[in-house]
Motif scaffolding. Structure first.
Motif, PDB file in Angstrom:
ATOM      1  N   ALA A  61      50.174  40.835  50.002  1.00 32.68           N
ATOM      2  CA  ALA A  61      51.434  40.621  50.722  1.00 32.68           C
ATOM      3  C   ALA A  61      52.330  39.655  49.941  1.00 32.68           C
ATOM      4  O   ALA A  61      53.552  39.849  49.852  1.00 32.68           O
ATOM      5  N   VAL A  62      51.710  38.605  49.390  1.00 31.05           N
ATOM      6  CA  VAL A  62      52.484  37.628  48.611  1.00 31.05           C
ATOM      7  C   VAL A  62      53.089  38.301  47.382  1.00 31.05           C
ATOM      8  O   VAL A  62      54.262  38.110  47.058  1.00 31.05           O
ATOM      9  N   SER A  63      52.284  39.111  46.689  1.00 33.04           N
ATOM     10  CA  SER A  63      52.783  39.813  45.505  1.00 33.04           C
ATOM     11  C   SER A  63      53.891  40.792  45.867  1.00 33.04           C
ATOM     12  O   SER A  63      54.881  40.928  45.139  1.00 33.04           O
ATOM     13  N   SER A  64      53.751  41.466  47.002  1.00 35.75           N
ATOM     14  CA  SER A  64      54.765  42.443  47.413  1.00 35.75           C
ATOM     15  C   SER A  64      56.087  41.771  47.735  1.00 35.75           C
ATOM     16  O   SER A  64      57.159  42.258  47.352  1.00 35.75           O
ATOM     17  N   ILE A  65      56.032  40.641  48.432  1.00 38.22           N
ATOM     18  CA  ILE A  65      57.263  39.888  48.714  1.00 38.22           C
ATOM     19  C   ILE A  65      57.875  39.402  47.405  1.00 38.22           C
ATOM     20  O   ILE A  65      59.096  39.432  47.223  1.00 38.22           O
ATOM     21  N   GLY A  66      57.016  38.967  46.488  1.00 39.10           N
ATOM     22  CA  GLY A  66      57.517  38.543  45.183  1.00 39.10           C
ATOM     23  C   GLY A  66      58.217  39.664  44.444  1.00 39.10           C
ATOM     24  O   GLY A  66      59.230  39.441  43.770  1.00 39.10           O
ATOM     25  N   ARG A  67      57.692  40.908  44.554  1.00 38.22           N
ATOM     26  CA  ARG A  67      58.345  42.048  43.914  1.00 38.22           C
ATOM     27  C   ARG A  67      59.726  42.293  44.515  1.00 38.22           C
ATOM     28  O   ARG A  67      60.699  42.527  43.796  1.00 38.22           O
ATOM     29  N   LEU A  68      59.824  42.223  45.846  1.00 34.45           N
ATOM     30  CA  LEU A  68      61.116  42.455  46.498  1.00 34.45           C
ATOM     31  C   LEU A  68      62.127  41.397  46.096  1.00 34.45           C
ATOM     32  O   LEU A  68      63.289  41.716  45.776  1.00 34.45           O
ATOM     33  N   VAL A  69      61.705  40.135  46.092  1.00 34.37           N
ATOM     34  CA  VAL A  69      62.617  39.052  45.704  1.00 34.37           C
ATOM     35  C   VAL A  69      63.058  39.231  44.259  1.00 34.37           C
ATOM     36  O   VAL A  69      64.223  39.008  43.905  1.00 34.37           O
ATOM     37  N   GLY A  70      62.125  39.662  43.398  1.00 35.19           N
ATOM     38  CA  GLY A  70      62.477  39.907  42.001  1.00 35.19           C
ATOM     39  C   GLY A  70      63.472  41.043  41.849  1.00 35.19           C
ATOM     40  O   GLY A  70      64.394  40.978  41.013  1.00 35.19           O
ATOM     41  N   LEU A  71      63.331  42.099  42.653  1.00 30.87           N
ATOM     42  CA  LEU A  71      64.274  43.224  42.606  1.00 30.87           C
ATOM     43  C   LEU A  71      65.661  42.780  43.057  1.00 30.87           C
ATOM     44  O   LEU A  71      66.679  43.145  42.465  1.00 30.87           O
ATOM     45  N   TRP A  72      65.705  41.986  44.126  1.00 30.86           N
ATOM     46  CA  TRP A  72      67.000  41.458  44.577  1.00 30.86           C
ATOM     47  C   TRP A  72      67.623  40.567  43.501  1.00 30.86           C
ATOM     48  O   TRP A  72      68.833  40.625  43.268  1.00 30.86           O
ATOM     49  N   ALA A  73      66.791  39.739  42.861  1.00 34.07           N
ATOM     50  CA  ALA A  73      67.303  38.856  41.807  1.00 34.07           C
ATOM     51  C   ALA A  73      67.906  39.675  40.669  1.00 34.07           C
ATOM     52  O   ALA A  73      68.978  39.347  40.153  1.00 34.07           O
ATOM     53  N   SER A  74      67.210  40.743  40.268  1.00 37.56           N
ATOM     54  CA  SER A  74      67.723  41.587  39.182  1.00 37.56           C
ATOM     55  C   SER A  74      69.020  42.264  39.578  1.00 37.56           C
ATOM     56  O   SER A  74      69.963  42.353  38.779  1.00 37.56           O
ATOM     57  N   ASP A  75      69.087  42.744  40.810  1.00 41.10           N
ATOM     58  CA  ASP A  75      70.303  43.413  41.278  1.00 41.10           C
ATOM     59  C   ASP A  75      71.485  42.450  41.305  1.00 41.10           C
ATOM     60  O   ASP A  75      72.585  42.773  40.847  1.00 41.10           O
ATOM     61  N   LEU A  76      71.262  41.245  41.840  1.00 43.23           N
ATOM     62  CA  LEU A  76      72.336  40.249  41.890  1.00 43.23           C
ATOM     63  C   LEU A  76      72.748  39.808  40.490  1.00 43.23           C
ATOM     64  O   LEU A  76      73.930  39.524  40.240  1.00 43.23           O
ATOM     65  N   LEU A  77      71.791  39.746  39.576  1.00 42.69           N
ATOM     66  CA  LEU A  77      72.118  39.365  38.203  1.00 42.69           C
ATOM     67  C   LEU A  77      73.057  40.388  37.578  1.00 42.69           C
ATOM     68  O   LEU A  77      74.023  40.034  36.893  1.00 42.69           O
ATOM     69  N   LEU A  78      72.807  41.664  37.832  1.00 42.89           N
ATOM     70  CA  LEU A  78      73.689  42.704  37.297  1.00 42.89           C
ATOM     71  C   LEU A  78      75.044  42.685  37.989  1.00 42.89           C
ATOM     72  O   LEU A  78      76.084  42.899  37.353  1.00 42.89           O
ATOM     73  N   LEU A  79      75.064  42.430  39.305  1.00 43.51           N
ATOM     74  CA  LEU A  79      76.343  42.303  40.000  1.00 43.51           C
ATOM     75  C   LEU A  79      77.126  41.105  39.464  1.00 43.51           C
ATOM     76  O   LEU A  79      78.360  41.149  39.373  1.00 43.51           O
ATOM     77  N   GLN A  80      76.399  40.035  39.113  1.00 43.70           N
ATOM     78  CA  GLN A  80      77.050  38.869  38.522  1.00 43.70           C
ATOM     79  C   GLN A  80      77.722  39.236  37.211  1.00 43.70           C
ATOM     80  O   GLN A  80      78.857  38.824  36.941  1.00 43.70           O
TER      81      GLN A  80
END
Length: 468
Positions: A61-80
């Motif tokens: 569960a911890v790893s899965s939440i980490g994957r989601l947060v990482g995906l959001w981070a990557s998406d926001l980085l590209l939007l930036q």
């Protein structure tokens, strides 16, 4: 104080129409697209079992939440990256002020999400392997595909974030900060192999790979096309050169430029360009300078304050010096103005875009009021032009002299009125007017608050901050 006009003192050209107004739906469409990317990322995570892993509990569960947060981070980085890619449609829809705020917000948010991603993934993997989290992090960096590149990208992004904190940014020269800020592109680029080679949300999913490659491709193409390609095309077409240099006041210099087909340059009064003058070493560093006169199809004029960051070189420019530009940028324009009262509030060098607006806006005789804030009468620039506007177009010009009264006030010291009362007294039609503000950050924010309190709707309040 209201000025006394002297006829024939102005140098402004007659008003001419600028580019067509920006469709309102552009901004709505941009917001929908940005929000949709985050929804798509979340949907892809769910489709790959992310939600089931969370409900299952444990290290998974911890790893899965980490994957989601990482995906959001990557998406926001590209939007930036996209917010500062200088995409003309996006620039015209939102303006530099709003894009800069979103760029800053998405940058810091994506950074802390990236840190959370690293921590959660490390803890989750360490829990599954029953090992020390630090040992697990070392193992991932050295053994997982692309992780060494991702670690280097993380270091580059940390450097960008640290130098973007306001306290650190104030200590840096603009040129140094701008150069360091470019490492954000390096950091984003180094993260891509790690995601594609070892990310469970990428490996084995054609939909996820297609989506992310498309988003990365769009970001890279936007930077190459609009930050490099379009400026190269415009500079080749217009061939801008210095025509003459004029001293306007202590530490204040105007540069007049000519070129080819300037009537085809899509610039409006109130906008700015990034300028490079080919006058010797240091020409590669660009500086943002606003137009200080309405474009007339034959000339451009900028006015520069000597701020000690390379701008002092402007005063020594020679006739014929080649200029390279990026732009135009900014939404402090008259595209939403269709007549009636207009009020312009300027502080210091913020007079430059407002002066150009005075030359372009189609206001009626006596409909315009300019309030010009300066520390002393000696710092007033363009007095002959202001007098010309007073006589020829009935502009009421009022000066405010002295240091700021206190934090949070736009008035000089010694003023007995409140911010709102002073604004209503200086510009009685303020509540019904189209209002333009330009000056240092703190002053502009204070004047903006006063204007809103005086009854100016947000849609009729236009600002430009003079900061980097």
């Amino acid at each position: 104080m209201t000025i006394t006009a002297r006829p024939g003192a102005g140098r402004q050209a007659p008003p001419r129409s600028g580019p067509s107004a920006t469709p309102r739906w552009w901004g709505d469409a941009g917001g929908v697209v940005a929000g949709t990317t985050l929804l798509v990322v979340t949907a892809l995570w769910v489709s790959h079992g992310g939600l089931q892993s969370v409900t299952g509990g444990g290290p998974g569960a911890v790893s899965s939440i980490g994957r989601l947060v990482g995906l959001w981070a990557s998406d926001l980085l590209l939007l930036q990256v996209l917010t500062m890619a200088r995409i003309p449609m996006v620039e015209r829809a939102f303006g530099q002020d709003k894009l800069a705020r979103w760029h800053r917000w998405s940058g810091f948010t994506s950074f802390w999400m990236m840190i959370a991603h690293i921590v959660l993934i490390t803890i989750g993997y360490a829990g599954t392997a029953r090992t020390n989290p630090f040992a697990q992090l070392w193992t991932m960096i050295w053994n997982f595909p692309g992780m060494l590149l991702a670690a280097a990208g993380t270091v580059a992004l940390i450097m960008v974030v640290v130098t973007s904190v306001r306290a650190a940014r104030r200590r840096l020269r603009y040129e140094s900060w701008h150069l360091l800020h470019l490492y954000a592109y390096l950091g984003a680029g180094l993260a891509l192999p790690h995601q594609l080679w070892s990310g469970s949300d990428f490996v084995g999913s054609a939909w996820a790979a297609t989506y992310w490659w498309t988003l990365w491709g769009a970001a890279a193409a936007s930077v190459l096309l609009f930050r490099l390609g379009l400026p190269l095309l415009r500079n080749r077409r217009h061939q801008l050169v210095v025509d003459r240099v004029v001293t306007e006041g202590p530490g204040l210099t105007s540069v007049y430029l000519t070129g080819r087909d300037l009537d085809r340059l899509p610039a409006r009064a109130g906008q700015f360009f990034q300028w490079r003058f080919l006058d010797g070493p240091g020409w590669t560093r660009s500086h943002p300078f606003s137009l200080s006169a309405a474009p007339d199809g034959g000339h451009l004029r900028i006015t520069v304050k000597d701020s000690g960051d390379g701008s002092s070189r402007v005063a020594s420019l020679k006739r014929g010096t080649r200029a390279l530009v990026e732009g135009p940028y900014g939404k402090l324009t008259g595209e939403s103005y269709h007549g009636g009262p207009v009020v312009l509030l300027a502080c210091g060098i913020g007079i430059t875009p407002l002066l150009s607006l005075l030359g372009e806006l189609p206001y009626g005789q006596g409909d315009a009021t300019l309030v010009y804030r300066a520390r002393s009468e000696a710092e007033i620039a363009f007095r002959p032009e202001l007098e010309w506007f007073a006589v020829q177009r009935g502009v009421t010009v009022k000066y405010l002299f002295g240091p700021r009264a206190a934090d949070g006030s736009w008035l000089p010291s010694g003023h007995r009125d409140t911010d709102v009362d002073a604004l209503r007294r200086l510009a009685p039609a303020i509540a019904d007017a189209e209002v333009y503000l330009c000056g240092p950050d703190a002053w502009t924010e204070a004047a903006h608050s006063a204007a809103r309190a005086a009854g100016v709707p947000a849609a009729r309040l236009h600002t430009e901050l003079f900061s980097w």
